[in-house]
Write a protein that holds these residues in place. Structure first.
Motif, PDB file in Angstrom:
ATOM      1  N   GLU A  31      -2.401  -6.013   2.176  1.00 48.26           N
ATOM      2  CA  GLU A  31      -3.329  -6.117   1.173  1.00 48.26           C
ATOM      3  C   GLU A  31      -2.663  -5.937  -0.322  1.00 48.26           C
ATOM      4  OE1 GLU A  31      -7.395  -4.886   0.773  1.00 48.26           O
ATOM      5  OE2 GLU A  31      -7.543  -4.465   3.132  1.00 48.26           O
ATOM      6  N   ALA A  32      -1.666  -5.035  -0.235  1.00 50.28           N
ATOM      7  CA  ALA A  32      -0.990  -4.738  -1.377  1.00 50.28           C
ATOM      8  C   ALA A  32       0.325  -5.392  -1.896  1.00 50.28           C
ATOM      9  CB  ALA A  32      -0.681  -3.189  -1.499  1.00 50.28           C
ATOM     10  N   ILE A  33       1.028  -5.716  -0.707  1.00 50.29           N
ATOM     11  CA  ILE A  33       2.386  -6.516  -0.944  1.00 50.29           C
ATOM     12  C   ILE A  33       2.312  -7.712  -1.858  1.00 50.29           C
ATOM     13  CG2 ILE A  33       4.293  -7.508   0.196  1.00 50.29           C
ATOM     14  CD1 ILE A  33       4.235  -5.293   2.258  1.00 50.29           C
ATOM     15  N   PRO A  34       1.258  -8.663  -1.386  1.00 54.03           N
ATOM     16  CA  PRO A  34       1.316 -10.079  -2.075  1.00 54.03           C
ATOM     17  C   PRO A  34       1.073  -9.725  -3.772  1.00 54.03           C
ATOM     18  CG  PRO A  34       0.246 -10.169  -0.078  1.00 54.03           C
ATOM     19  CD  PRO A  34       0.514  -8.580  -0.314  1.00 54.03           C
ATOM     20  N   HIS A  35       0.254  -8.621  -3.936  1.00 49.73           N
ATOM     21  CA  HIS A  35      -0.239  -8.400  -5.313  1.00 49.73           C
ATOM     22  C   HIS A  35       1.178  -7.731  -6.220  1.00 49.73           C
ATOM     23  CE1 HIS A  35      -4.407  -9.286  -4.889  1.00 49.73           C
ATOM     24  NE2 HIS A  35      -4.446  -8.582  -3.970  1.00 49.73           N
ATOM     25  N   ILE A  36       1.808  -6.801  -5.558  1.00 47.38           N
ATOM     26  CA  ILE A  36       2.859  -6.211  -6.011  1.00 47.38           C
ATOM     27  C   ILE A  36       4.047  -7.177  -6.272  1.00 47.38           C
ATOM     28  CG2 ILE A  36       4.723  -4.234  -5.843  1.00 47.38           C
ATOM     29  CD1 ILE A  36       2.512  -2.955  -4.022  1.00 47.38           C
ATOM     30  N   VAL A  37       4.203  -8.154  -5.312  1.00 44.67           N
ATOM     31  CA  VAL A  37       5.304  -9.031  -5.498  1.00 44.67           C
ATOM     32  C   VAL A  37       5.163  -9.896  -6.637  1.00 44.67           C
ATOM     33  CG1 VAL A  37       6.273 -11.088  -4.502  1.00 44.67           C
ATOM     34  CG2 VAL A  37       6.011  -9.217  -2.970  1.00 44.67           C
ATOM     35  N   LYS A  38       3.758 -10.221  -6.829  1.00 46.32           N
ATOM     36  CA  LYS A  38       3.545 -10.938  -8.290  1.00 46.32           C
ATOM     37  C   LYS A  38       3.330 -10.224  -9.620  1.00 46.32           C
ATOM     38  CE  LYS A  38       0.265 -14.008  -5.577  1.00 46.32           C
ATOM     39  NZ  LYS A  38      -1.226 -14.311  -5.450  1.00 46.32           N
ATOM     40  N   GLY A  39       3.653  -9.025  -9.299  1.00 48.14           N
ATOM     41  CA  GLY A  39       3.959  -8.116 -10.699  1.00 48.14           C
ATOM     42  C   GLY A  39       2.726  -7.547 -11.346  1.00 48.14           C
ATOM     43  N   ARG A  40       1.696  -7.246 -10.426  1.00 46.58           N
ATOM     44  CA  ARG A  40       0.195  -6.759 -10.998  1.00 46.58           C
ATOM     45  C   ARG A  40       0.667  -5.136 -10.648  1.00 46.58           C
ATOM     46  NH1 ARG A  40      -4.411  -9.478 -10.829  1.00 46.58           N
ATOM     47  NH2 ARG A  40      -5.015  -7.523 -11.684  1.00 46.58           N
ATOM     48  N   ASP A  41      -0.121  -4.391 -11.649  1.00 46.26           N
ATOM     49  CA  ASP A  41      -0.499  -3.054 -11.285  1.00 46.26           C
ATOM     50  C   ASP A  41      -1.347  -2.901 -10.212  1.00 46.26           C
ATOM     51  OD1 ASP A  41       1.374  -2.654 -13.440  1.00 46.26           O
ATOM     52  OD2 ASP A  41      -0.065  -1.459 -14.825  1.00 46.26           O
ATOM     53  N   LEU A  42      -1.229  -1.699  -9.530  1.00 45.43           N
ATOM     54  CA  LEU A  42      -1.905  -1.644  -8.531  1.00 45.43           C
ATOM     55  C   LEU A  42      -2.387  -0.325  -8.306  1.00 45.43           C
ATOM     56  CD1 LEU A  42      -1.762  -3.433  -5.150  1.00 45.43           C
ATOM     57  CD2 LEU A  42      -1.665  -1.049  -4.992  1.00 45.43           C
ATOM     58  N   LEU A  43      -3.722   0.240  -7.752  1.00 43.82           N
ATOM     59  CA  LEU A  43      -4.161   1.322  -7.296  1.00 43.82           C
ATOM     60  C   LEU A  43      -4.630   1.206  -6.003  1.00 43.82           C
ATOM     61  CD1 LEU A  43      -5.182   4.215  -7.907  1.00 43.82           C
ATOM     62  CD2 LEU A  43      -7.595   3.195  -8.746  1.00 43.82           C
ATOM     63  N   GLY A  44      -3.657   1.991  -5.053  1.00 42.47           N
ATOM     64  CA  GLY A  44      -3.904   1.996  -3.812  1.00 42.47           C
ATOM     65  C   GLY A  44      -4.459   3.193  -3.016  1.00 42.47           C
ATOM     66  N   LEU A  45      -5.501   3.213  -2.452  1.00 41.56           N
ATOM     67  CA  LEU A  45      -6.268   4.343  -1.783  1.00 41.56           C
ATOM     68  C   LEU A  45      -6.139   4.238  -0.430  1.00 41.56           C
ATOM     69  CD1 LEU A  45      -9.491   4.503  -4.111  1.00 41.56           C
ATOM     70  CD2 LEU A  45      -7.392   5.863  -4.409  1.00 41.56           C
ATOM     71  N   ALA A  46      -5.521   5.108   0.223  1.00 37.98           N
ATOM     72  CA  ALA A  46      -5.248   5.149   1.657  1.00 37.98           C
ATOM     73  C   ALA A  46      -4.848   6.718   2.314  1.00 37.98           C
ATOM     74  CB  ALA A  46      -4.182   4.153   2.033  1.00 37.98           C
ATOM     75  N   GLN A  47      -5.364   6.726   3.278  1.00 32.24           N
ATOM     76  CA  GLN A  47      -4.961   8.107   3.869  1.00 32.24           C
ATOM     77  C   GLN A  47      -3.436   7.963   4.362  1.00 32.24           C
ATOM     78  OE1 GLN A  47      -6.263  10.951   3.825  1.00 32.24           O
ATOM     79  NE2 GLN A  47      -8.415  10.090   3.360  1.00 32.24           N
ATOM     80  N   THR A  48      -2.941   9.338   4.580  1.00 33.28           N
ATOM     81  CA  THR A  48      -1.537   9.420   5.263  1.00 33.28           C
ATOM     82  C   THR A  48      -1.437   8.767   6.574  1.00 33.28           C
ATOM     83  OG1 THR A  48       0.291  11.063   5.612  1.00 33.28           O
ATOM     84  CG2 THR A  48      -2.218  11.630   6.246  1.00 33.28           C
ATOM     85  N   GLY A  49      -0.086   8.307   6.631  1.00 30.19           N
ATOM     86  CA  GLY A  49      -0.008   7.687   8.027  1.00 30.19           C
ATOM     87  C   GLY A  49      -0.452   6.352   7.952  1.00 30.19           C
ATOM     88  N   THR A  50      -0.695   5.566   6.999  1.00 34.65           N
ATOM     89  CA  THR A  50      -1.079   4.136   6.787  1.00 34.65           C
ATOM     90  C   THR A  50      -0.039   3.316   6.613  1.00 34.65           C
ATOM     91  OG1 THR A  50      -1.959   4.627   4.658  1.00 34.65           O
ATOM     92  CG2 THR A  50      -3.558   4.699   6.348  1.00 34.65           C
ATOM     93  N   GLY A  51       1.230   3.740   6.439  1.00 37.98           N
ATOM     94  CA  GLY A  51       2.215   2.823   5.704  1.00 37.98           C
ATOM     95  C   GLY A  51       2.440   2.529   4.247  1.00 37.98           C
TER      96      GLY A  51
END
Length: 431
Positions: A31-51
């Motif tokens: 979910e996150a990589i495509p947005h980051i590659v495009k240059g968007r700021d991102l807030l990611g909420l995920a537990q430890t161990g999720t990559g």
């Protein structure tokens, strides 16, 4: 998306993935990589161990490769902030692997290591700098680097940075960064202060949330054993004796308590080491290397190891002392059942820790199964009995208090309390 090929990563990065065991993206990565590659700021909420490290590291290396320019002296093209030395080391190792075979230079700066060596390394400039906030500020104060050219910023485990008091440091760092940058903020929880931090750092961010906060990995078998505080060490030894040769991680609450427990276990014949805030960076790294290699079987640690410690062979986590921050429980037990393996987590709960246990269960929205000891029974007051008060609680009908807790006299003025000899309070740090 079932593979990394269609996430927008560069060919050089994709060629490195099989060697480091990355074959299929996790939900946060997909979910996150495509947005980051495009240059968007991102807030990611995920537990430890999720990559999460790959979620921001892979697209970061891709963007740096595409950017093409070399860093100028003392400059930093990408900055990654982490709350602990252990997590900074883990990120550094991973990003170095992602950038293998490319001209990208990766460097890590943390406390406990020679600052003069770090100053010398930074003279040429670096592509990716992984840093703990305190050491970064030390280097900035010395003029060893500049953030004027930093175009990429990551705050990893941002909630823990707030928990351990880095909010003012983070605000200082923000003022030194250019406005024209891409910022990524990753966190396991979203307290109110985190929202304020996100508002000040991020511009029109994409929000990606996977794995609800407080939920533990499904392959972790959990249990709580009720026990008196003085009997915990013997109980821990009994548990570990049932699994000889398997790696076990033991969490204590304080530095001094963890060191004392390590020495006791060593005297009982266990192969044991310890990491905490009183250890030098060299000592911590050597001990972790021995634990990772299986040369020592038991690691006693404070919460410095609750995040960023990725050792797939850890089979058992023992919460010798329950954390007083409920969310840290999930981070602690997340050190086992990694890379698809099974793991167990046992919490030792003394009578004084029952409140901490209930807070943990409330945060997880699920009870922890009882596997031993006597469950404390709530006391029901007898008819006519005086109600019990919590420590510091005023009895019903107590006189009103003035400002700053001073008692009021009958005429409404404050009574001046008798002077007491001053005594500096003693406290013990947790990490």
């Amino acid at each position: 998306m079932e593979n990394f090929d269609n996430l927008g990563l560069s060919k050089q990065v994709l060629e490195n993935l099989p060697a480091i065991g990355l074959t299929k993206p996790t939900p946060i990565q997909a979910e996150a990589i495509p947005h980051i590659v495009k240059g968007r700021d991102l807030l990611g909420l995920a537990q430890t161990g999720t990559g999460k490290t790959a979620a921001f590291g892979l697209p970061m290396v891709t963007r740096l490769i595409e950017y093409g320019k070399r860093p100028t002296p003392k400059s930093v093209r990408a900055l990654i902030l982490a709350p602990t030395r252990e997590l900074a080391t883990q990120i550094s190792d991973n990003v170095t692997a992602y950038a293998d075979g490319t001209p990208i230079r990766v460097f890590r700066v943390v406390g406990g290591a020679s600052i003069n060596v770090q100053v010398e390394k930074l003279k040429r400039g670096v592509d990716v700098l992984i840093a703990t906030p305190g050491r970064l500020m030390d280097l900035l104060d010395r003029g060893a680097l500049t953030l004027a050219d930093t175009k990429y910023l990551v705050l990893d485990e941002a909630d823990q940075m707030l928990d351990i008091g880095f909010i003012h440091t983070l605000r200082q760092i923000a003022r030194l960064l250019p406005r024209d940058r891409q910022t990524l903020l990753f966190s396991a929880t979203m307290p109110k202060l985190m929202e304020e931090l996100a508002d000040s750092y991020l511009t029109d961010p994409v929000r990606v949330a996977v794995n609800p906060p407080g939920k533990a990995a499904e392959k972790i078998t959990q249990g709580v054993h009720f026990v008196n505080q003085g009997d915990k060490a013997k109980l821990l030894a009994d548990y570990m004796a049932k699994h000889p040769g398997e790696l076990a991680l033991v969490f204590g609450r304080t530095k001094h308590g963890s060191e004392k427990l390590m020495k006791l276990l060593d005297s009982w014949g266990f192969s044991v080491g310890a990491i905490h805030g009183n250890k030098s960076q060299g000592q911590r790294e050597r001990t972790l290397a021995q634990f990772r290699a299986g040369e020592i079987k038991v690691l006693v640690a404070t919460d410095v190891a609750a995040r960023g410690l990725d050792i797939p062979d850890v089979r058992h986590v023992y919460n010798y002392d329950l954390p007083n921050v409920p969310e840290n429980y999930v981070h602690r037990i997340g050190r086992t059942a990694r890379a698809g393996k099974d793991g167990s987590a046992v919490a030792f709960c003394s009578p004084l820790e029952v409140g901490d246990l209930r807070a943990i269960e409330k945060a997880m929205k699920a009870p922890i199964p009882v596997i031993g000891g006597e469950v404390p029974v709530a006391q029901t007051p007898q008819p006519g009995a005086r109600p019990q008060r919590k420590p510091g609680q005023k009895p019903s009908g107590a006189p009103k208090q003035g400002g700053y807790g001073k008692p009021m006299a009958a005429d409404g003025t404050r009574k001046r309390p008798a002077k007491r000899p001053s005594r500096r309070p003693r406290s013990e740090q947790a990490a």
